[in-house]
Write an enzyme that holds these catalytic residues in place. Structure first.
Site, PDB file in Angstrom:
ATOM      1  N   ASN A 129      -0.594  -9.361   4.796  1.00 19.86           N
ATOM      2  CA  ASN A 129      -0.547  -7.928   5.012  1.00 19.86           C
ATOM      3  C   ASN A 129      -0.373  -7.205   3.684  1.00 19.86           C
ATOM      4  OD1 ASN A 129      -0.504  -5.506   6.402  1.00 19.86           O
ATOM      5  ND2 ASN A 129       1.207  -6.047   7.726  1.00 19.86           N
ATOM      6  N   CYS A 182      -5.152   0.277   3.535  1.00 16.46           N
ATOM      7  CA  CYS A 182      -5.205  -1.142   3.921  1.00 16.46           C
ATOM      8  C   CYS A 182      -6.593  -1.717   3.747  1.00 16.46           C
ATOM      9  CB  CYS A 182      -4.724  -1.313   5.354  1.00 16.46           C
ATOM     10  SG  CYS A 182      -5.751  -0.469   6.599  1.00 16.46           S
ATOM     11  N   GLN A 185       0.814  -1.215   0.000  1.00 15.77           N
ATOM     12  CA  GLN A 185       0.000   0.000   0.000  1.00 15.77           C
ATOM     13  C   GLN A 185       0.846   1.262   0.000  1.00 15.77           C
ATOM     14  OE1 GLN A 185      -1.560  -1.135   4.026  1.00 15.77           O
ATOM     15  NE2 GLN A 185      -1.436   1.070   4.435  1.00 15.77           N
ATOM     16  N   HIS A 206      -6.135  -1.207  11.589  1.00 15.20           N
ATOM     17  CA  HIS A 206      -5.489  -1.763  10.404  1.00 15.20           C
ATOM     18  C   HIS A 206      -6.312  -2.945   9.891  1.00 15.20           C
ATOM     19  CE1 HIS A 206      -2.352  -2.607   7.565  1.00 15.20           C
ATOM     20  NE2 HIS A 206      -2.000  -3.751   8.121  1.00 15.20           N
TER      21      HIS A 206
END
Length: 336
Positions: free
Chosen positions: A304, A144, A138, A280
């Site tokens: 992630n 996110c 990102q 997140h």
């Protein structure tokens, strides 16, 4: 909320003239780290400021890893792209999940009933079954929520078509404005709502990522995937329910605390200091168990959106059924 530059300048004033305290023995390590992470600073105070933060984080990481070698921790820390940021900067830049937007979807939560749970696999990893695209980054955009959403949509698309296609986070950043705040954070279920209402989302190839919000350029001639709806869950850390979904539905968008993941490198992340404040969004792609020091430990496999240099080539292993680590099991959802 203070801007990053203001926070950095305040910190610089407070630190004062610290360049003389920098360790010359770390010069090569500093230069190697800068090269690895493509870091470039203006000469003088800026580089000295960043170097001082980096040395402080290095000392913390090395101390933690010495303790880990003695069996005091279940995971190792590492130096990554965030190692020259202050805590304030990290929280400002990487807090990209906004649970307040969850209420704007207008969708009712679904209450989990234990009796409805089918047989749950003891372990599952959707990566090995072709459901998961390569790890993405990102960058400095607080997007996110969009990466978590595309991950779940990509898995749904693969499940229904047999084709794994990388979907466009930029499409969500630019076009889902009535639901999201772009690089300032958002909520994955609002992204699912946009895709449903828009009757589609473009592929990454059609609508590449720019890491900043711009005018909507959705190509209606090339919709790559869609969804007919979505499920939202707002529970008090019900990891059993989340396990059911990940084990039987597929990859699930989940929310956690970013600071818990910041210095993670390997092992199973567990810390009593890990906050449950959600800021997140990641993708839960499976779960498994491992034996360590004669004991069995369960963990979540999280994809992630911080690039392959973070964690285990972009993945993190978070302790499962261990006090709701990082707040996992509170807010999660998926498209249908």
């Amino acid at each position: 909320m203070l801007s990053i530059s203001v926070v950095a300048m305040i910190s610089l004033v407070l630190l004062g003239t610290f360049s003389a305290a920098l360790d010359p023995a770390l010069e090569q390590a500093w230069n190697d780290w800068k090269s690895t992470h493509d870091k470039v600073y203006s000469e003088g105070k800026e580089e000295a400021f960043r170097r001082a933060i980096w040395e402080k984080n290095l000392a913390m990481v090395e101390q933690h890893n010495r303790e880990e070698a003695l069996g005091e921790h279940t995971y190792r820390m590492g130096m990554n792209q965030f190692s020259d940021w202050t805590d304030e900067e990290f929280n400002e830049r990487m807090s990209c999940f906004n649970p307040d937007l969850a209420e704007e979807t207008g969708e009712n939560e679904t209450i989990f009933q234990e009796s409805d749970t089918p047989e749950i696999p003891k372990r599952v990893d959707w990566r090995s079954q072709g459901y998961v695209t390569p790890v993405k980054d990102q960058c400095h955009c607080g997007s996110c929520w969009a990466f978590s959403a595309t991950g779940a949509l990509e898995a749904l698309h693969f499940k229904n078509t047999g084709k794994l296609v990388s979907l466009s986070e930029q499409n969500l950043l630019d076009c889902a404005r009535k639901h999201e705040d772009g690089c300032e954070g958002g909520f994955y279920s609002s992204a699912f709502k946009y895709v449903r209402d828009n009757n589609g989302i473009n592929s990454e190839k059609t609508y590449p990522y720019k890491a900043e919000q711009g005018p909507c350029r959705y190509n209606r001639r090339k919709p790559e995937a869609t969804c007919s709806g979505f499920k939202d869950y707002y529970l008090n850390g019900n990891e059993r329910h989340l396990e059911n979904l990940v084990g039987t539905v597929g990859p699930i968008s989940v929310s956690v605390n970013a600071a818990c993941l910041r210095h993670y490198e390997s092992g199973i992340l567990y810390s009593k200091k890990c906050s449950k404040k959600l800021n997140h969004a990641v993708l839960a792609v499976g779960y498994d168990t491992v034996k360590r020091h004669g004991k069995t430990a369960e963990y979540w496999i999280l994809k992630n959106s911080w690039g392959r240099r973070w964690g285990q080539k972009g993945y993190g292993f978070l302790a499962k059924k261990a006090g709701n680590q990082g707040g996992i099991g509170r807010h999660y959802g998926y498209p249908i």
